[in-house]
Design a protein around this motif. Sequence first.
Motif, PDB file in Angstrom:
ATOM      1  N   GLU A  34      69.537 -12.403  -3.081  1.00 25.95           N
ATOM      2  CA  GLU A  34      70.902 -12.789  -3.438  1.00 25.95           C
ATOM      3  C   GLU A  34      71.304 -12.171  -4.777  1.00 25.95           C
ATOM      4  O   GLU A  34      72.453 -11.728  -4.964  1.00 25.95           O
ATOM      5  N   PHE A  35      70.350 -12.125  -5.711  1.00 22.00           N
ATOM      6  CA  PHE A  35      70.603 -11.500  -7.019  1.00 22.00           C
ATOM      7  C   PHE A  35      70.986 -10.030  -6.852  1.00 22.00           C
ATOM      8  O   PHE A  35      71.931  -9.540  -7.471  1.00 22.00           O
ATOM      9  N   ILE A  36      70.228  -9.313  -6.013  1.00 21.83           N
ATOM     10  CA  ILE A  36      70.505  -7.897  -5.760  1.00 21.83           C
ATOM     11  C   ILE A  36      71.919  -7.729  -5.206  1.00 21.83           C
ATOM     12  O   ILE A  36      72.688  -6.864  -5.652  1.00 21.83           O
ATOM     13  N   TYR A  75      65.981  -8.525 -12.667  1.00 19.72           N
ATOM     14  CA  TYR A  75      65.712  -9.890 -12.200  1.00 19.72           C
ATOM     15  C   TYR A  75      64.844 -10.635 -13.211  1.00 19.72           C
ATOM     16  O   TYR A  75      64.999 -11.833 -13.413  1.00 19.72           O
ATOM     17  N   LYS A  76      63.959  -9.912 -13.872  1.00 21.28           N
ATOM     18  CA  LYS A  76      63.133 -10.515 -14.928  1.00 21.28           C
ATOM     19  C   LYS A  76      64.016 -10.998 -16.080  1.00 21.28           C
ATOM     20  O   LYS A  76      63.792 -12.082 -16.640  1.00 21.28           O
ATOM     21  N   ILE A  77      65.015 -10.203 -16.449  1.00 25.32           N
ATOM     22  CA  ILE A  77      65.944 -10.617 -17.502  1.00 25.32           C
ATOM     23  C   ILE A  77      66.731 -11.845 -17.066  1.00 25.32           C
ATOM     24  O   ILE A  77      66.929 -12.785 -17.851  1.00 25.32           O
ATOM     25  N   PHE A 381      60.792  -6.402  -7.538  1.00 27.37           N
ATOM     26  CA  PHE A 381      61.277  -7.694  -7.080  1.00 27.37           C
ATOM     27  C   PHE A 381      60.151  -8.433  -6.375  1.00 27.37           C
ATOM     28  O   PHE A 381      59.178  -7.816  -5.923  1.00 27.37           O
ATOM     29  N   PRO A 382      60.233  -9.763  -6.301  1.00 25.78           N
ATOM     30  CA  PRO A 382      59.200 -10.515  -5.585  1.00 25.78           C
ATOM     31  C   PRO A 382      58.956  -9.938  -4.198  1.00 25.78           C
ATOM     32  O   PRO A 382      59.893  -9.553  -3.496  1.00 25.78           O
ATOM     33  N   LYS A 386      63.874  -8.961  -0.244  1.00 25.05           N
ATOM     34  CA  LYS A 386      64.332  -7.663   0.227  1.00 25.05           C
ATOM     35  C   LYS A 386      64.475  -6.699  -0.936  1.00 25.05           C
ATOM     36  O   LYS A 386      64.758  -7.092  -2.053  1.00 25.05           O
ATOM     37  N   LYS A 387      64.293  -5.431  -0.646  1.00 25.12           N
ATOM     38  CA  LYS A 387      64.523  -4.384  -1.625  1.00 25.12           C
ATOM     39  C   LYS A 387      66.016  -4.068  -1.687  1.00 25.12           C
ATOM     40  O   LYS A 387      66.774  -4.416  -0.780  1.00 25.12           O
ATOM     41  N   PRO A 388      66.469  -3.377  -2.746  1.00 28.85           N
ATOM     42  CA  PRO A 388      67.880  -3.018  -2.810  1.00 28.85           C
ATOM     43  C   PRO A 388      68.304  -2.169  -1.611  1.00 28.85           C
ATOM     44  O   PRO A 388      67.593  -1.261  -1.205  1.00 28.85           O
ATOM     45  N   LYS A 389      69.439  -2.504  -1.046  1.00 29.15           N
ATOM     46  CA  LYS A 389      69.975  -1.749   0.085  1.00 29.15           C
ATOM     47  C   LYS A 389      71.024  -0.795  -0.436  1.00 29.15           C
ATOM     48  O   LYS A 389      71.986  -1.205  -1.081  1.00 29.15           O
ATOM     49  N   LEU A 390      70.827   0.485  -0.196  1.00 28.55           N
ATOM     50  CA  LEU A 390      71.742   1.489  -0.709  1.00 28.55           C
ATOM     51  C   LEU A 390      72.993   1.506   0.158  1.00 28.55           C
ATOM     52  O   LEU A 390      73.060   2.184   1.174  1.00 28.55           O
TER      53      LEU A 390
END
Length: 464
Positions: A34-36, A75-77, A381-382, A386-390
């Motif tokens: 959701e963050f991504i 996400y760490k920030i 990311f954990p 999911k990984k970032p989707k381009l």
Amino acid sequence: MKYPKDAQYVEAEYTPGTYNPFVAALPPLCEADEFIKQIAHFPPLPEHISRMSYQERYIAIQQTQSFFYPLGYMYKIYLTLYSAMLATYQSMNYIDSVKRINALYQSRYTADGGLPVNNAILGFPGIGKTSTIQRCLSLFPQVIEHSKFNNQAIMCKQILYLRVECPSDCSVKTIAINILSAINLALGYGPYNPGNVSRISTSAFCQNAKSLCLTYHVGFIAIDEIQNIITYAANKKQTRTLIKFLVELTNDTNTSICFIGTPATEEFLSREEHLCRRTRGLRLLPFKYNAAYLSFTNALWQYQYTDSVVDCSAQMSKELYRLSGGIPAYMEIIFREAQIIALDSQIPHISSALLRDAAENLAIHPPEVHGQGKSISDFDFPISQKKPKLMTDSDDHVIKKEIPPFVTTVTQGNQTDTRHQIHSNAIPQKGRKKVQRSPYDIIELSKNDDFIPTLRRIGLLEEV
């Protein structure tokens, strides 16, 4: 989401299970996927790029500055900021804040209860610290208004965060005024106008800042450009008063503080133990030349407005890394400038030579990487997320990874762009030409399924 994104002012919505209204009103922690989705921004490519005029392409190139690719360190920030905010409210309730205000005006020491979480996020200029923090903060409402909690009246406002800049002169009065101005703007009162500043003492401004931080239950304060302390210290040899005020502020109000700046600040913050323990946190280094860097570069490479679209070959990606030092801001600036040079010179597509010309035009000289820290390539990311989707903002335009060579059309939405595609696998390869190998050459033998039995049969396999 509990509250809408970019919300400035919202009514409190309480999560059951706690008797602390400030904690219950906090938005829930975002999962990584959701963050991504919330912070990423891939500007939609215009239709019919090949028909655009020079002026339209120039403006479109500049508008790609809104491109924002999510990385693991972001996400760490976000978790760091959320933890700091939560720590402030877990150690504070409505009655505690009233007691603290009274103790403050009676000049008593007020650092009872839990401790705030103070930290520092330091990284090279251009890595994306400030833009990341701004996007992380956009996931929180800035002001939450309380009226009733557990069937009891509670009339107050809760400011989750403030963001101010460290003044260039390291003045205590200026930083206090900056905090007061940030509170005014958060509440919608407009710019802070203290009147004749010279007639009001510094201590009065400081006392007022502390009081309002308590009155409006400020969760944490992000102080950007903290490296100004170093510049001022080199000229005036005095920065203790500003640091002393910030330490007093966090002690008296229990408000968490996050310092944001460049690695040059590290030596100053580590000089004294009371500062050292309050300023631990992320130390960010530029990209390494690895998969994370190549993924970022491939996403950026989609935004070409030249006559032909060229793949990001290994040669160009290495050249861009050398010219930018792995700093994302430099990578984006060089990429945009190379396209402008191509348009000005009527060159069909960008190349390694144009990347070098762009870096020279912009006088970009990446700093030498030194000091301790962790590369932004090394965060992830954990695993369960999911990984970032381009993908661009338009759902019908997906950035494709596999395209056959010499494709002369590119489909965008329901339209067709006739720009020529130049792919790295269609570019003549360097190196020695292939020659006919002996059937008993080890490379040729390795292509067969019976590789091991063949080696044993011809006496090339030694078994122990």
